[in-house]
Each structure stands twice: as C-alpha cells, then as structure tokens.
Design a protein around this motif. Sequence first.
Motif, PDB file in Angstrom:
ATOM      1  N   ASP A 686       0.829  -1.213   0.000  1.00  0.00           N
ATOM      2  CA  ASP A 686       0.000   0.000   0.000  1.00  0.00           C
ATOM      3  C   ASP A 686       0.860   1.258   0.000  1.00  0.00           C
ATOM      4  N   ARG A 687       1.923   1.227   0.788  1.00  0.00           N
ATOM      5  CA  ARG A 687       2.806   2.399   0.846  1.00  0.00           C
ATOM      6  C   ARG A 687       3.366   2.722  -0.530  1.00  0.00           C
ATOM      7  N   ILE A 688       3.764   1.701  -1.256  1.00  0.00           N
ATOM      8  CA  ILE A 688       4.333   1.916  -2.590  1.00  0.00           C
ATOM      9  C   ILE A 688       3.253   2.399  -3.560  1.00  0.00           C
ATOM     10  N   LEU A 689       2.097   1.718  -3.549  1.00  0.00           N
ATOM     11  CA  LEU A 689       1.029   2.094  -4.476  1.00  0.00           C
ATOM     12  C   LEU A 689       0.503   3.494  -4.181  1.00  0.00           C
ATOM     13  N   GLY A 690       0.350   3.811  -2.899  1.00  0.00           N
ATOM     14  CA  GLY A 690      -0.164   5.133  -2.531  1.00  0.00           C
ATOM     15  C   GLY A 690       0.778   6.262  -2.898  1.00  0.00           C
ATOM     16  N   GLY A 691       2.050   5.941  -3.099  1.00  0.00           N
ATOM     17  CA  GLY A 691       3.020   6.971  -3.456  1.00  0.00           C
ATOM     18  C   GLY A 691       3.362   7.022  -4.927  1.00  0.00           C
ATOM     19  N   LEU A 692       2.664   6.256  -5.764  1.00  0.00           N
ATOM     20  CA  LEU A 692       3.003   6.219  -7.185  1.00  0.00           C
ATOM     21  C   LEU A 692       2.921   7.592  -7.833  1.00  0.00           C
ATOM     22  N   GLU A 693       1.819   8.315  -7.593  1.00  0.00           N
ATOM     23  CA  GLU A 693       1.627   9.617  -8.254  1.00  0.00           C
ATOM     24  C   GLU A 693       2.725  10.595  -7.861  1.00  0.00           C
ATOM     25  N   ALA A 694       3.194  10.485  -6.624  1.00  0.00           N
ATOM     26  CA  ALA A 694       4.228  11.413  -6.148  1.00  0.00           C
ATOM     27  C   ALA A 694       5.539  11.231  -6.905  1.00  0.00           C
ATOM     28  N   THR A 695       5.790  10.038  -7.479  1.00  0.00           N
ATOM     29  CA  THR A 695       7.022   9.844  -8.240  1.00  0.00           C
ATOM     30  C   THR A 695       7.042  10.689  -9.506  1.00  0.00           C
ATOM     31  N   LEU A 696       5.879  11.179  -9.926  1.00  0.00           N
ATOM     32  CA  LEU A 696       5.778  11.985 -11.139  1.00  0.00           C
ATOM     33  C   LEU A 696       6.005  13.466 -10.875  1.00  0.00           C
ATOM     34  N   THR A 697       6.243  13.820  -9.618  1.00  0.00           N
ATOM     35  CA  THR A 697       6.407  15.228  -9.280  1.00  0.00           C
ATOM     36  C   THR A 697       7.884  15.606  -9.216  1.00  0.00           C
ATOM     37  N   SER A 698       8.109  16.902  -9.381  1.00  0.00           N
ATOM     38  CA  SER A 698       9.452  17.471  -9.259  1.00  0.00           C
ATOM     39  C   SER A 698       9.377  18.658  -8.318  1.00  0.00           C
ATOM     40  N   ILE A 699      10.273  18.747  -7.371  1.00  0.00           N
ATOM     41  CA  ILE A 699      10.277  19.862  -6.428  1.00  0.00           C
ATOM     42  C   ILE A 699      10.482  21.181  -7.144  1.00  0.00           C
ATOM     43  N   ASP A 700      11.124  21.150  -8.316  1.00  0.00           N
ATOM     44  CA  ASP A 700      11.344  22.374  -9.090  1.00  0.00           C
ATOM     45  C   ASP A 700      10.109  22.792  -9.871  1.00  0.00           C
ATOM     46  N   GLY A 701       9.148  21.894 -10.046  1.00  0.00           N
ATOM     47  CA  GLY A 701       7.932  22.222 -10.747  1.00  0.00           C
ATOM     48  C   GLY A 701       8.140  22.451 -12.232  1.00  0.00           C
ATOM     49  N   LEU A 702       7.132  23.013 -12.873  1.00  0.00           N
ATOM     50  CA  LEU A 702       7.173  23.296 -14.299  1.00  0.00           C
ATOM     51  C   LEU A 702       7.913  24.604 -14.552  1.00  0.00           C
ATOM     52  N   PRO A 703       8.483  24.779 -15.737  1.00  0.00           N
ATOM     53  CA  PRO A 703       9.195  26.029 -16.037  1.00  0.00           C
ATOM     54  C   PRO A 703       8.308  27.257 -15.831  1.00  0.00           C
ATOM     55  N   ASP A 704       8.801  28.208 -15.066  1.00  0.00           N
ATOM     56  CA  ASP A 704       8.148  29.478 -14.785  1.00  0.00           C
ATOM     57  C   ASP A 704       6.871  29.344 -13.971  1.00  0.00           C
ATOM     58  N   ARG A 705       6.544  28.164 -13.530  1.00  0.00           N
ATOM     59  CA  ARG A 705       5.390  27.980 -12.635  1.00  0.00           C
ATOM     60  C   ARG A 705       5.649  26.793 -11.716  1.00  0.00           C
ATOM     61  N   PRO A 706       6.541  26.982 -10.746  1.00  0.00           N
ATOM     62  CA  PRO A 706       7.008  25.876  -9.904  1.00  0.00           C
ATOM     63  C   PRO A 706       5.948  25.296  -8.987  1.00  0.00           C
ATOM     64  N   TRP A 707       4.829  26.024  -8.771  1.00  0.00           N
ATOM     65  CA  TRP A 707       3.773  25.474  -7.908  1.00  0.00           C
ATOM     66  C   TRP A 707       3.221  24.183  -8.505  1.00  0.00           C
ATOM     67  N   TYR A 708       3.175  24.104  -9.826  1.00  0.00           N
ATOM     68  CA  TYR A 708       2.690  22.887 -10.493  1.00  0.00           C
ATOM     69  C   TYR A 708       3.853  21.904 -10.603  1.00  0.00           C
ATOM     70  N   ARG A 709       3.783  20.829  -9.825  1.00  0.00           N
ATOM     71  CA  ARG A 709       4.902  19.907  -9.700  1.00  0.00           C
ATOM     72  C   ARG A 709       4.717  18.605 -10.465  1.00  0.00           C
TER      73      ARG A 709
END
Length: 775
Positions: A686-709
Amino acid sequence: MNPNPARRRLRVAAAVLAALALLTSPATAAAPAASTASTDAALPRILGFTAESSAAQRALEARLDASLVAADQRTWMEELAGQPHHVGSPGDARNAERLAALFRGWGYETAIEEFQVLFPTPKRLELEMVAPHPHRATLVEPAIPGDSSATRSAGALPLFNAYSIDGDVTGELVYVNQGLPEDYEELARRGIDVRGRIVLARYGGSWRGVKPKVAAEHGALACILYTDPRGDGYYQGDPYPQGGFRPPGGAQRGSVADMPIYSGDPLTPGVGATRDAVRLPLAEARVLTHIPVLPISAADAQPLLAALGGAVVPEGWRGALPLTYHFGPGPARVHLALAFDWRLTTIRDVIARLPGRELPDQWIVRGNHHDAWVFGATDPVSGLVAMLDEARAVAALARAGSPPRRTVIYAAWDGEEVGLLGSTEWAEAHADELARHAVAYLNTDSSTSGMLGAGGSATLTALVEGVAREVRDPRRAIPVADRLRAAALLGSDEEAKRAARAGHPVQLEPLGSGSDFTPFLQHLGIASLNLGFGGEDEYGQYHSAYDSVEHFHRFMDSDHAYGVAMAQVGGRLTLRLANADLLPFAPTAFAKSVAGFVDEVEALTVRMRREAEERQEALAAGLYEAAQSARVRRTPPPPLDAVPFLNFAPLDNAVTRLVASAEACEHALTTAEAVALPAASRREIDRILGGLEATLTSIDGLPDRPWYRNLLYAPGQYTGYGTKTLPAVREAIELRRWKEAEAEVPRLAAALERFAAALDQAAARARDQAAATTP
C-alpha cells in the motif's frame, strides 16, 4: 468554478443518446430514484479484494444504497442554496456551521478550519459607450417571473470578475472573437492592432482567465467578456424561464486569476493562508490581471457590437445576436471604470474525519465545495448534497459495526469559485501530513443528469470502471458503464470506440484545473478523481443569479434520482478505497495512457516541422498574395523557424520499461489479491502504491510555474481548465522553445523511470509474499 470539466464531452455524447433506445431494454422509463446495484451472482472479484472480502464489500454497498434518500438531498439543497452564500458572506458562514453540525451529528470528528485570503469585492462597476452614441450598460441580471430566488437576493455579489485590477480607461472597441492567441493572429493578418484599445471577447473556447491575459500581452487597455447566445442562450434552446438556457440578461461571473501559475490565495503561494502567514505585497501577486476585466450579458453586449464598424468577421467568429458582427476598431468607444476593496476575507473549510479501524494512517480524502457565486443550486450544491447523502450512509455503516479500514475524510471546501482557495490552502497547510498519509483524493463539484463524466489519475481507471458496471442508471435501468459504452460506439471518437469494443467503456480524462482536485493532484502528487453526472440537463445558468433551486428542479435533476446515483458512485469509490485488502490501483491503464501521450508529443513535432516547411514554400511562391480576395486583404503570416531534431529516445526507453513494469506489477498484484497476505506485507505494498503519483512530481515544478509539480498533468498556460499532458515537454514544443524541450525530455523520462521502479518494488513484494503465503 468549472462545474464539470468533462461536460463538453458529455454534451457531445448526449447528442447520440436518443439512439440508446435501440440498445437498451424498453422497460427503462420508470427506474426508481434510488437505483440498486447489479444483483448478478457471477460478479467478479472487486479489484483490491479477495473473493471473500468482495462478497462482504458488496453486502456493505447494498446497505449503503438502502440508506440513501433523494428527499433529504432536496431538503438540504433548499437549505444550502436558499440564500446567496459567496465567500465571506453571512450565508457562507451559516452554511459552514450547518454542514459541520450535520457531520458531527452523524459521528464524524469535525472541525471548521479558517484561512484568511485575498478576496476583492466591487466598489465601482461602470461601463458606458461614449461614441458613436451614448449607452450605459445595466450590469444587472433582471428578476425572472416564477423564480422566487429574486426575493432572497439581498447581499448577492454583482456581475464582476474576481482578481481583475482596478482601472478607469476609455478607448476604441475591437471585437476579438474568443480572445485566444489564434484570434489575435487573425487580427494581425488583417492589420488590426488592439494596442491602446478595449477588447470585447465572447466566452468559450478556453477558460475566461486566458482572455484578459492574452489581451494584455497584445497591449489592450481593458477586456470585456460577454455571453453570446450562440454558445450559451437561445441558440441552444429556450431561455429561462421557458427553458433552462441563459436568458439575454444573464451573465457569467468568475475568477480571472492566472491560475495556471498557481491556485489558491494570490498572496500566499505554496503556504497555507493562516493568520500569521507571510504574505506577498499586492504588487507581487503574479496571478492578478494586468488590465481591468468585466463580464456583461448578451443584452448589454448587443449595443456595443451593433456600433462596431470595420470588416465583417469570418463565419467562425459570428455569434447568434441579430446583427452583423464587425471587427472594429470603432467607431464604438467605451469607458470602463472598476474599483475593488482589496481586503482579506475569512474562508471556512469543513473537515469531517472517520478514523480507520485498521489503517488509520492511510487517508481517503473526499471533497466538494460549498461556496457559490450567488445561490449555486447546481454549482456546487447538487454535488454537495449527493456527498452529504453518501457521508451519512458511510457513517451509519460505521455506527452499525462496519467502520472503514482506512481513515475517510470528508471535506466541504470554501472559496473554490474564486480560485480553489479552501482546498489549496488546506492542502498547503497540511502538505507534510498529506504526503505521509493521503493515498487518494475524490472530487465532485456539480452533478446533474445524464451520463457519468470521470477524469483523473489513470491508475484509478479500473476502480471507476468496476463501480460503473455495478451502479445502475436511474432512467435507463442499465449499468452506468453500459450507457458509456453505447455512447462511445455511436460516437465519432475512434479510440473510445476501440476501448468500448474491448470491454473498457470508462476512459478517465486527464485533469487540468477548474475544481478542487488541483492542489492534490498537481501540487502534491496524490492520485485523484473528478466525477459527476451530466449532459442531459439544460445547463444555461452557470455562475449567474439563475442558478437557483427552482431552476435545478425544473431543468437539471428534478427528483434527485441522479443525485442518489452520484452518492452510490461516490460511496462505492470511497469505501472500496477505504476497505480494499490492497489499494485498488491498476498500473497498465496508466502505462497505456502515458504511451499515448508520448506518441502525441512526437507526432506534434512532425506536424510542426511539416507546417514550417509548407509555410516557407507558400511564402516563397507568393501563394498568400495570390489567394487574396478583393473583399478581404490579409498580410501573409511570418515564416516559422525550423523544427530541430529532438531526441525522444529517453522517453521512448522509459515508456518501454514502464509498460513492462506495469504488466508485471498488475499480474503480481492480481495473484496477491487472491490470497490473504500478512498485514505487514499489505501495508508495504500500500505504501508503494499510494506513493506512485508522487514519483511523477518534481520539487522544481514546471518552467516558470514551480507550484505545479506534476510532470504528467497540468492546466495549459493558454487553456486554463484544459489539460496539457506531459506539460513541460509539450508546451516547450508548442512555444518553440527548443532548448527547453531538450532539457525537459530527460527530466520527464526520469520521472517515468521512478514510477516504473516503484512498480517493480510493489511487484517483487507481492510475488514474494504471495509465494510465501500460498500452501
């Protein structure tokens, strides 16, 4: 806000629903309001459950169905939508307290969490035409005979766009169609410049906030938005009160904050807007407009359009008002004066918690907002009362001895309409907790009648499809999934047809923005869904004073039959996530979706390369000049820079691995679900499955809009609500930022590799434990 991002698709599907009579049983007209799930004894094992726990879960869901009451949904709607309840109003505060009392009475641990957010309200709203003859806009929605809401409208917000700046300007008027980048390209080819002028744009084609953004980029002084009856009014059907569509005096309020940069409070991006939060100076809030913006009705727009001169606009630019549409500029000149009270306002989120009996540290968050622009019977109260019915039934099951295994949190968000304020501030304030505990977020907004619209994380496709097969449509008396299949088979979308023929009628649309899933999915990386019924209503009151209880019960869902169906869908999804032996995530649908997104991006570069070459050839041959007509003279478009070779190999390799990992993981999980794994093993998976979406995020976010990760889904910079999949790569290509695209391809590939690695982990754990458990 946007009541249902899938509504456009539902409208298209609704066009073929008449043909469903050929595919369904004739005994469908009088289905009961509280339709029941299929009673087929051969129903398959529920995803994430063993055969034994599947049977227990279906028995639980039958009890949930028996607890749902359409009449109560009607009563709650009359109470909650009986007075204006916009952000900061007395009605808004009363509704929050009323909702909290309901949840407490049902046994939830309930609190009202308050945040202080920027919410400017109008002090001055003026629009007048000063040439070629004077005309003052009314800026008032007239009362409708037979709708008693007009007598309860004291304190309602006037017609305005939230987060427009102040301004007092006068200038020539130019009609810019829907005010999108391609519309300004057409104006430029015709030699029409909006610099120093005021633009008039009709709603449609994109989110409203894009229109003043593009107008400002082209030097306009101000932007006026109006509702043309071609897209939202008598062209669609009889206007209110004869029918449900927008009357000539109706207009669309709405936020024009640049939410593709960040959602939530403009002064506290990334942190909860608590009383002691550090706030940006107003001048540094990037999401505010750069020019003043005002929405008006078709009735107020008609004199302005009639006074325009210049060339006649092309056919695609023409609306349905009884006049000839001209570009301008002039001779119409208008004066626009706007002033706002830029103050902080308290918003109130109602948070109701039902602790899990076995896995209290795993959270299922279920939300719908409670604030409205005026009365909000459809948007949002139709979805809210269905969620209340669902929450009451879930609590009743818990009191009767069947509490959920995982913790369930019901949330009634405030401030959604003006910028997803309540959900965003709560998600930002609790970001660390949510990262540790939240495994899924389920959202509704408005829900009316018709077919189920569903969007969200592709890993949840099988979960939604399983529910859609077991909840019956209250009008057709067939499973919801069968209606979706029939519409797909009779529609024009070849991909949807193929999926329906293959037995997969539910295709989750990727989510952009427009409702409260945004901070969970795109900022925090939590698997999310957005759901609602629609497509068979007469939906012409969006963000107006006519979104009333009377309108809803005449034209949307008269007996709340689909409200009950929505509670069945939402209740099943919530309880299946909360009670599953293993979280019901199916990765093969995700891998297939990602492969499709990558194919689209690669095809985009081929198409853009061909377009650049063809334009260059046409310019060299003088074809644009030769195609000019005596009536329309247009400047040839500028040449396009050549599209360089982009190395997509890292993405292609990542997708190949992802597909293989997804198939192996799904097989391993299916095997593991058939046996009773030890609790510790289930927790780890469950821990692995529940964290799948988070692997697609970047702390730097999208160019010029870092809030969207989230590197897989985001609202487009020039689409607003509309989704851009693989946004950093796709938008870099679309904007011809080739070096940026080269840098973003490997960053996205690395995220997909992380996702695949997590699948491999889950698969290995499931295989090992299943082998150890099987005799």
